[in-house]
Structures are given as C-alpha cells and as structure tokens.
Design an enzyme around this catalytic site. Sequence first.
Site, PDB file in Angstrom:
ATOM      1  N   HIS A   1       0.859  -1.188   0.000  1.00 22.50           N
ATOM      2  CA  HIS A   1       0.000   0.000   0.000  1.00 22.50           C
ATOM      3  C   HIS A   1       0.897   1.241   0.000  1.00 22.50           C
ATOM      4  O   HIS A   1       1.856   1.307   0.768  1.00 22.50           O
ATOM      5  CB  HIS A   1      -0.910  -0.012   1.237  1.00 22.50           C
ATOM      6  CG  HIS A   1      -1.835   1.161   1.279  1.00 22.50           C
ATOM      7  ND1 HIS A   1      -2.965   1.246   0.487  1.00 22.50           N
ATOM      8  CD2 HIS A   1      -1.772   2.325   1.967  1.00 22.50           C
ATOM      9  CE1 HIS A   1      -3.568   2.403   0.708  1.00 22.50           C
ATOM     10  NE2 HIS A   1      -2.857   3.074   1.601  1.00 22.50           N
TER      11      HIS A   1
ATOM     12  N   LEU B   1      -9.979  -3.484   4.966  1.00 23.28           N
ATOM     13  CA  LEU B   1      -9.133  -2.916   3.918  1.00 23.28           C
ATOM     14  C   LEU B   1      -7.950  -2.125   4.494  1.00 23.28           C
ATOM     15  O   LEU B   1      -8.139  -1.227   5.314  1.00 23.28           O
ATOM     16  CB  LEU B   1      -9.983  -1.992   3.028  1.00 23.28           C
ATOM     17  CG  LEU B   1      -9.282  -1.421   1.794  1.00 23.28           C
ATOM     18  CD1 LEU B   1      -9.039  -2.504   0.768  1.00 23.28           C
ATOM     19  CD2 LEU B   1     -10.105  -0.298   1.194  1.00 23.28           C
TER      20      LEU B   1
HETATM   21  C1  GAR Z   1       1.763   1.127  -6.414  1.00 23.60           C
HETATM   22  O1  GAR Z   1       2.112   2.416  -5.972  1.00 23.60           O
HETATM   23  C2  GAR Z   1       1.033   0.371  -5.331  1.00 23.60           C
HETATM   24  O2  GAR Z   1       1.501   0.633  -4.030  1.00 23.60           O
HETATM   25  C3  GAR Z   1      -0.354   0.902  -5.503  1.00 23.60           C
HETATM   26  O3  GAR Z   1      -0.547   0.968  -6.888  1.00 23.60           O
HETATM   27  C4  GAR Z   1       0.713   1.192  -7.525  1.00 23.60           C
HETATM   28  C5  GAR Z   1       0.923   0.123  -8.567  1.00 23.60           C
HETATM   29  O4  GAR Z   1       2.083   0.357  -9.308  1.00 23.60           O
HETATM   30  N1  GAR Z   1      -1.324   0.052  -4.860  1.00 23.60           N
HETATM   31  C6  GAR Z   1      -2.466   0.482  -4.349  1.00 23.60           C
HETATM   32  O5  GAR Z   1      -2.819   1.642  -4.389  1.00 23.60           O
HETATM   33  C7  GAR Z   1      -3.312  -0.588  -3.685  1.00 23.60           C
HETATM   34  N2  GAR Z   1      -4.519  -0.021  -3.166  1.00 23.60           N
HETATM   35  P1  GAR Z   1       2.742  -0.816 -10.132  1.00 23.60           P
HETATM   36  O6  GAR Z   1       1.635  -1.425 -10.980  1.00 23.60           O
HETATM   37  O7  GAR Z   1       3.768  -0.135 -10.993  1.00 23.60           O
HETATM   38  O8  GAR Z   1       3.333  -1.815  -9.162  1.00 23.60           O
END
Ligand code: GAR
Length: 210
Positions: free
Chosen positions: A109, A144
């Site tokens: 997260h 969550l």
């Molecule tokens: C990342 O920053 C991850 O922490 C976030 O989405 C991005 C995905 O990047 N996740 C969330 O927000 C989960 N709720 P990536 O596809 O390049 O790994």
Amino acid sequence: VCRLVVLISGRGSNMQAIVNTVRDHALPAQICAVIANKAEAGGLAWARDRGLPVHAVAHRDYANRVEFDTALANVIDIHQPDYVLLAGFMRVLTPSFVERFNGRLINIHPSLLPAFPGLHTHQQALAMGVQWHGCTVHFVTPVLDHGPIIAQGIVPVIADDTPETLAGRVLQVEHKVYSNVVRWLAEGRISLNSMQRVQVQGIASRSFVL
Ligand code: GAR
C-alpha cells in the site's frame, strides 16, 4: 522453493521488481503466475514476454464480487502458491477470499499505514502536510488496508511535490521494500501466527529508507 503468484492491475512495476529480485539473487522462489483483472494491464505483456505464465481474469466479465473472487481463486489454486502477492491490484477482495488465503495473502500500500488507507494516498499526504511518506507491505485481513505490518519504507516530502512526483519517489522505495519481503518469504523468515501477529526469524530491521 517458495511458490509465488502475483496479482496486478496495471503497469506492474512492483511485480517486475519482484521477478527481477528472484532472478538476480537466485532466491529459492518461483513466480508461478502473474494474474491481472484486466487483459490490457501493461504488466501482463511484460511477464508474458519473459515466459512467465499469465492469466487475465477480467472483473467486468463477472456479475458481482463473489463470482469474480471465486473465478480468481480457482485460477490461483491451479498454481498451488505458498503466497499470493498483491502488487498494485486495485480490486477490493471479499472476506471469504481473504480468509481462504489467510496468512498467505500480502499487499503493498502506498502510504505509511495506518495513515491514509484507501485511494489517492499521495494527495491525502500532501493535503495533510506530512513531511514523511512511504509504503507498507502487510498481510491482508478482511478490513481494507489494516492487516499486520511486515515492513515499511519512508521517503521525504519535498517542497513543490505534486501527487505525481511524490508517487514516483514512493514507488522507488516500494520496489526496495517488496523485494526484501519476497526474499524473507523465500527464506522462510516471515509468517503470520495464530494470533494474527507477524512472526520473524533473523531479521534485524524491517524499516527502509529510500
Ligand atoms: C503502487 O504504488 C502500489 O503501491 C499501488 O498501486 C501502484 C501500482 O504500481 N497500490 C495500491 O494503491 C493498492 N490499493 P505498479 O503497478 O507499478 O506496481
């Protein structure tokens, strides 16, 4: 070897960091599959190009969350993973899915939980005026973004940061934190005990700085 299934929704840079760290450090781990909830997720093509088994389980093809999660669990079960790693997977999972994979389901997260659960974490951080921000890798529980914390990484907030510049800085520390957590999992150093507490063996520090 530690069998890993990685779930993504988009570009999959965390998944790429995980795949690369397993290969570069010859970890006793295997990426058994990369699964996305959208066929067009960029990370799926990247994984396919590297010969990894990939699946798209498109949430839009299912009438509700229960049906989607059942289909997703069935695809995951084909690969018999020790751990299911959520890496930018943007679907909320049902309690029954989470319970089915209890102790084996891990998420990253983009905030220092318990601060800023949910979406738009970088915007939330800037609005609150925090001077340190970061990421959290945690076991997933039905609530969550509230599961037991495995590791965190911090970055400074800088004058003139926008949600985008801050997100980019956090992403760099995300790759570092998730890579190390995958190493610990592969080495059998981390588990969730029956009290839903994180148990570690031979890990001096679970905090990272960019
Ligand atoms: C990342 O920053 C991850 O922490 C976030 O989405 C991005 C995905 O990047 N996740 C969330 O927000 C989960 N709720 P990536 O596809 O390049 O790994």
